[in-house]
Design an enzyme around this catalytic site. Structure first.
Site, PDB file in Angstrom:
ATOM      1  N   GLY A 193      49.937  16.485  69.123  1.00  0.00           N
ATOM      2  CA  GLY A 193      50.218  15.094  68.742  1.00  0.00           C
ATOM      3  C   GLY A 193      49.699  14.751  67.357  1.00  0.00           C
ATOM      4  O   GLY A 193      49.510  13.575  67.030  1.00  0.00           O
ATOM      5  N   ARG A 194      49.457  15.753  66.535  1.00  0.00           N
ATOM      6  CA  ARG A 194      48.922  15.547  65.176  1.00  0.00           C
ATOM      7  C   ARG A 194      47.542  14.889  65.179  1.00  0.00           C
ATOM      8  O   ARG A 194      47.088  14.386  64.165  1.00  0.00           O
ATOM      9  CB  ARG A 194      49.894  14.722  64.303  1.00  0.00           C
TER      10      ARG A 194
END
Ligand SMILES: Cc1cc2nc3c(=O)[nH]c(=O)nc-3n(C[C@H](O)[C@H](O)[C@H](O)COP(=O)(O)O)c2cc1C
Length: 215
Positions: A193-194
């Site tokens: 999810g960065r």
């Protein structure tokens, strides 16, 4: 006609590991050695290739790959030609950064600091361990200078090969090591999810302070 590279579709989910405050060393050079141990086990090709960025006196940055040859309690060591573009830039401005990207481990390490030349005896010591071919290369190549053609390099190599026939090849005065003494080192571990982990050490009055940075 413009070629579409479809770069926007290149996406990767990072999910191999995490990096938490309670798992890292107090000294970032120890943390680097810890990660280096894992890098060595992972069988990454040329893990010691690092991007070295210098900045000219006119504030123009430039980057290139060099090879890390030693990490000690003071910092990171590499070797190059003192008269090269990078050598000249470091003479004018000794602030540099180095960068490692170990994609197989989804890791990046960013180092910032000041560079200084290694003492001559240390450069001599390392030069003596290099293969003869590389030693001749250091004499033969006026690194970063414009040359008319490739033959010049080969002619130089033959010239120095003859000159040093049956002799120990001494280190050229224009070639040697640098030590990057860090004042900031950031360890980056890719996460899903960065929401990556970024743990950054910086030096405050000789003490390393650890901070987490937003990804
Ligand atoms: C994998 C790799 C390793 C390299 N290692 C070194 C090195 O240790 N020292 C060096 O001077 N150049 C090394 N080079 C060449 C540099 O990237 C660069 O071309 C050269 O040093 C000249 O840079 P400059 O003109 O900015 O000074 C390496 C290049 C690659 C791709």
């Amino acid at each position: 006609m413009a070629t579409r590279l479809n770069l926007a579709d290149l996406r990767k989910v990072y999910k191999k590991q995490s990096l938490m405050e309670d798992s890292v060393a107090v000294n970032p050079l120890d943390q680097f050695k810890k990660w280096w141990g894992e890098v060595m086990k992972s069988g990454i090709d040329e893990p010691n290739a690092m991007s070295l960025s210098t900045c000219s006196a006119e504030n123009r940055p430039s980057s290139r790959i060099v090879l890390l040859k030693e990490v000690n309690e003071s910092g990171f060591v590499f070797f190059t030609n003192y008269d090269s573009r990078k050598g000249r830039e470091m003479e004018q401005n000794n602030f540099v950064s180095i960068l490692f990207f170990w994609k197989e481990l989804e890791r990046q390490v960013r180092v910032e600091g000041e560079v200084k030349k290694l003492p001559a005896d240390k450069s001599d010591e390392y030069f003596a361990t290099r293969p003869r071919e590389s030693q001749l290369g250091a004499w033969s190549s006026p690194q970063s200078e414009v040359i008319d053609n490739r033959n010049i390099l080969e002619q130089n190599e033959t010239k120095y090969d003859n000159l040093f026939q049956n002799k120990i090849i001494e280190r050229p005065p224009h070639w040697g090591g640098y030590l990057v003494v860090p004042n900031k080192i950031e360890f980056w571990q890719g996460r899903p999810g960065r929401l990556h982990d970024r743990l950054c050490y910086f030096l405050r009055e000789k003490e390393w302070i650890l901070q987490r940075l937003a990804p």
